[in-house]
Design an enzyme around this catalytic site. Structure first.
Site, PDB file in Angstrom:
ATOM      1  CE  LYS A   1       3.702   3.923   8.482  1.00  8.93           C
ATOM      2  NZ  LYS A   1       2.807   4.062   9.665  1.00  8.93           N
TER       3      LYS A   1
ATOM      4  CB  ALA B   1      -0.910   0.006   1.227  1.00  6.92           C
TER       5      ALA B   1
ATOM      6  CB  ALA C   1       4.998   5.625   5.162  1.00  8.43           C
ATOM      7  CD  GLN C   2       5.868   3.076  -2.169  1.00 12.31           C
ATOM      8  OE1 GLN C   2       5.349   4.055  -2.687  1.00 12.31           O
ATOM      9  NE2 GLN C   2       6.932   2.456  -2.696  1.00 12.31           N
ATOM     10  CB  VAL C   3       3.397  -0.657   3.629  1.00 17.16           C
ATOM     11  CG1 VAL C   3       3.637  -1.948   4.400  1.00 17.16           C
ATOM     12  CG2 VAL C   3       3.042   0.480   4.585  1.00 17.16           C
TER      13      VAL C   3
ATOM     14  CG  ASP D   1      -5.403   8.204  11.564  1.00 21.95           C
ATOM     15  OD1 ASP D   1      -6.517   8.655  11.246  1.00 21.95           O
ATOM     16  OD2 ASP D   1      -4.464   8.073  10.755  1.00 21.95           O
TER      17      ASP D   1
ATOM     18  CB  ALA E   1      -0.599   5.608   3.401  1.00 22.49           C
ATOM     19  CB  SER E   2      -1.166  10.606   3.356  1.00 17.12           C
ATOM     20  OG  SER E   2      -1.229  10.149   4.696  1.00 17.12           O
TER      21      SER E   2
END
Length: 912
Positions: free
Chosen positions: A148, A127, A132-134, A286, A129-130
């Site tokens: 991450k 995935a 980071a990248q995983v 969150d 995200a805003s």
């Protein structure tokens, strides 16, 4: 990121925001031209158009705006369908960052080539995200992990986005004041940057995992069953976690294939958050769908991810949030207003009903997406009704009402908490399940408050309030309180005066069964019939001032009182409980107990009541009628309101402002003790009544157990506490009550200041608190200096809190005889009766009358001895048969060699 790029980002944000705002304002203007389905089509098209604008902007800018979009996409219960449907695209992966950028970040942060760290690294991210990248990877030791990796340059972007969001929020608050989101954005600006340090996230993850797994010692309904990945390694921009194979919450096909129970899933997530908030005081702020997975193995436990945005709250804030929750569950306005004060939420006006409506919105049952429109409309309608009430109460015009914000200060700590509740509700809507938050979260909130209750000094030496000891007697008293312990005492205050000086001023225990705050010297206790002594003293004060005569017919003072065989009732008959109106209004009270909160109506009813016995023939205790009879006499004889006269006669002269009320004003709710029942004593009463049922009817004492168990419900109610009920509704501290009786004991002379060891100082509270002004006054920094003639130093005048003069409250030298109905006043009292003129009288073991006072149902009591110039007051909030109070009075009087037969609560005295 250069300044040109930052400027362009800001320009895009403000241009889009202005365009959307103008679009909606234009549609509002033409809305009335449409009807039925055409109006629905108009608004659907508007929502679709603007939702697409928002989506395009967020995809372009990424960063913080994606997180905002993810949050909005979960709000199917509160947003138009177009926004939810389009913004859900942000829950899927954003465009991936180049592998080379990822490699550089990992090697820089971990200090090794990737090949030395991983035996296998999957280039395609799981995935994006805003922040980071995983990626999935395998370490050299064979362990499967998730990597991450923070986006390069994202920190600058996020910080700039926060500035832009703050600017837009300020603009919206100016243009549409009813939509002031500044408290939320301010808290977000403070907390969001913490997400940019993965070391911080790693520590948060470990802490939450430990809290939910190792410290989870709650039984039954309060246990939590979730999974949290283990932290392998961390740096500021890289995080390695244990890999867990799970299903994403938006993967409906897989959820169905694995037969995941969505209802149970969301309830377990909700329970995990209830534990974090109420038990641990440390929670993930969150909880959007992207931060959860579902384990593929049965029982499909939720997997909690991403602890970058967490919130730690103090023990007092945790208790305040729990108190607010239970207040909403019980619709307890007193507890809600007290919770607001505890958490630092300040209102600009007295609005208990509207405050309850607002608070209950946060804990409402989650609505299904199909019910979103009705849910939003219902909230909007309620908000409009509340705003109309506020407008009328504040006498504002429409423009002023629009710009009026009823909240003066909003605590930052509560912002993330409320955001979490909204996100959880959105999660429920996303999975199309209904969650009853009041049921699921209640055990955790109760555990927080009950867990904070001090079980006694053996466990916590602060069970007795930490204040200096005034005497050896007070030290002995505290040992007695320790011996009685929390089984018999919930909260208690004891204060005693001897020869005008304080010899005891002790507070112990907690403020209520669900209120673990310690009792302070200024805590306000409801004292029931103790109120009658205060009311009687007001009547005597008017007599002493020549405004009234004890042998005067009440009908001469109070014209509406005449007729119905009451013309012969005199003032002294009422004070002596021999007016024959002991049962007046009892039928009305049984059918509508809250009628007693209506002062004017109660006076009308008491004025039209009919006596049952001849005036002066029998002394029969006037439980409630005493207060309205005296109250009517007081107001008609003085020409002043009851509370105004109380302040003039006793509150101000004795300097006990803010600690003695008959009918509390708004603003003191946080100092109120909450009533509860001693279940052991209640069981004793039930057993006595069961035995009485076997006896002849003439020996029955009535259903006292029912009365005892129902009183807390009625008198914890805000309307009851605020009412003027001069026979049963005083709220006071023991030190104010003891000072009042100390003044009566010495014939009415005002006293030296209360002990300076008692904190806060007696009389330091404003008697009638005021709410913050609509506009804050400008500060005046001017300082007035006065030069001491005998010194070069500046004099500083200090107000010691004491009375400004030593005038006497009562002038009559026979005032004690009047209180007790003896001497020249003996003809006005029933011979050998328990009551004199307004006070219960007490004699010595040799039969001499020299003490008077009054006790209240449940255990609170106040009494004085004129010969020894002694007074004592005991206030309790666990209602029992008076055993605790009796033990205290016996100890104190025996130590001082005072031989008085002192009172138990009048209603229970027959049971010993």
């Amino acid at each position: 990121m250069g300044w040109v790029t930052l400027y362009k980002r800001r320009l895009k944000v403000f241009t889009t925001a202005l365009l959307i705002y103008l679009d909606y304002k234009a549609v509002q203007m033409i809305d009335n031209w449409y009807s039925g389905s055409r109006r629905d089509d108009l608004w659907e098209g508007t929502h679709e158009r603007n939702a697409k604008r928002v989506l395009d902007l967020m995809i372009q800018l990424e960063g913080l705006w994606v997180k905002l979009g993810q949050y909005l996409s979960t709000r199917a219960d509160a947003l138009p369908d177009a926004y939810v449907r389009l913004l859900k695209r942000l829950q899927d992966s954003l465009p991936r960052r180049p592998l080379e950028e990822v490699r550089q970040t990992i090697e820089k942060e971990l200090g090794k080539p990737m090949n030395d760290i991983f035996s296998h690294f999957v280039e395609e991210p799981l995935a994006t995200a805003s922040v980071a990248q995983v990626h999935r990877a395998t370490l050299r030791d064979g362990q499967d992990v998730v990597v991450k990796v923070q986006h390069a340059g994202i920190k600058e972007v996020i910080l700039e986005d926060l500035k832009n969001a703050k600017s837009i929020t300020d603009w919206i608050a100016w243009a549409e004041p009813q939509y002031d989101f500044n408290p939320m954005i301010d808290e977000w600006c403070k907390e969001a940057p913490k997400e940019l340090d993965f070391n911080h996230e790693a520590e948060n993850t470990r802490r939450v995992s430990e809290n939910l797994r190792l410290k989870n010692e709650l039984d039954g309904m309060n246990r939590v069953d979730v999974l949290i990945p283990e932290i392998i390694q961390s740096s500021e921009m890289v995080l390695l976690l244990q890999y867990m194979d799970g299903i994403r919450l938006n993967d409906n096909v897989s959820l169905e294939a694995y037969e995941v129970d969505k209802q149970k899933l969301v309830e377990e997530i909700t329970r995990a958050y209830a534990h974090q908030i109420y038990v641990d005081g440390f929670f993930n702020g969150d909880p959007h769908p992207g931060n959860f997975l579902v384990c593929k193995e049965h029982p499909n436990r939720p997997i909690l991810l991403d602890f970058g945005l967490t919130k730690s709250i103090s023990s007092s804030m945790k208790q305040a949030l729990a108190k607010m929750f239970l207040a909403c569950a019980e619709e307890d306005h007193v507890a809600l207003l007290a919770a607001f004060t505890m958490m630092g939420l300040k209102l600009r006006l007295d609005m208990p009903e509207q405050a309850m409506n607002l608070a209950k919105i946060f804990f409402r049952t989650a609505a299904l997406p199909s019910q979103a429109f009705e849910n939003v409309q219902s909230i909007a309608d309620q908000r409009q009704k509340d705003r109309k009430v506020i407008q009328e109460k504040m006498k504002l015009n429409k423009k002023e009402a629009k710009h009026f914000n009823p909240i003066d200060a909003f605590p930052g700590d509560a912002v993330i908490f409320m955001r979490v509740l909204e996100l959880l509700r959105g999660l429920s809507s996303t999975l199309n399940v209904r969650v009853v938050y009041l049921d699921i979260m209640r055990p955790f909130a109760e555990a927080t408050l009950l867990g904070g209750i001090k079980t006694g000094p053996a466990v916590n030496n602060q069970w007795i309030y930490d204040s200096p000891v005034h005497s050896d007697l007070e030290a002995k008293l505290r040992q007695l309180l320790i011996a009685l312990g929390s089984e018999k005492i919930l909260g208690i205050q004891v204060c005693a005066y001897k020869d005008g000086k304080v010899i005891i001023d002790t507070a112990a225990g907690v403020m209520g069964r669900y209120d673990p705050r310690p009792v302070h010297p200024d805590t306000l206790f409801p004292v029931f019939s103790v109120t009658q002594g205060i009311t009687a003293a007001m009547v005597h004060w008017l007599v002493d001032k020549g405004k009234l005569k004890l042998d005067e017919a009440i009908a001469n003072i109070w014209p509406e009182f005449s007729g119905s065989k009451k013309d012969q009732i005199k003032v002294h008959h009422v004070l002596n409980h021999s007016s024959g109106l002991h049962n007046a209004m009892s039928d009305v009270m049984r059918s509508n107990p809250l009628l007693m909160c209506d002062w004017e109506k109660s006076l009308q009813l008491i004025a039209s009541s009919v006596p049952e016995t001849e005036p002066g023939s029998q002394q029969l205790y006037h439980h409630l009628s005493f207060g309205w009879l005296c109250g009517g006499v007081i107001e008609h004889a003085s020409g002043k309101k009851f509370q105004q006269l109380l302040e003039e006669a006793f509150i101000h002269p004795l300097n006990i402002e803010g600690e003695l009320y008959i009918g509390i004003p708004p603003g003191v709710e946080s100092r109120l003790a909450t009533l509860a029942v001693d279940t052991e004593d209640l069981q004793t009463l039930l057993e006595i009544e069961a035995r009485q049922e076997m006896a002849p009817p003439s020996s029955h004492q009535g259903n006292v157990a029912d009365t005892m168990s129902s009183l807390p419900v009625l008198f914890n109610n805000l309307n009851t506490r605020r009412a003027i009920i001069p026979a049963a509704n005083a709220h006071c501290s023991a030190r104010a009550l003891a000072r009042f009786y100390a003044a009566l004991a010495n014939g009415g002379s005002t006293l030296p200041p209360h002990s300076l060891l008692s904190k806060p100082p007696l009389g330091s509270h404003v008697h009638t608190p005021t709410f913050p002004p609509l506009k804050r006054p400008k500060k005046n920094w001017r300082v007035k200096w006065t030069q001491n003639k005998n010194s070069s130093l500046t004099d500083i005048s200090i107000d010691d809190g004491g009375p400004k003069n030593t005038r006497t409250i009562f002038r009559s030298p026979t005032i004690h005889d009047a209180f007790m109905g003896v001497g020249d006043y003996s003809g006005m009292a029933i011979p050998n009766g328990r009551f004199g003129l307004g006070f219960r009288r007490f004699n010595t073991t040799t039969g001499d009358l020299r003490g008077f006072g009054h006790a209240g149902v449940g255990g609170s009591s106040a009494v004085c001895d004129t010969e020894h110039n002694f007074s004592i007051a005991v206030t309790v909030n666990k209602m029992g048969l008076g055993g605790v109070t009796g033990s205290i009075l016996q100890l104190v009087c025996s130590e001082l060699n005072i031989e008085l037969n002192l009172p138990l609560p009048e209603e229970f005295s027959g049971f010993g």
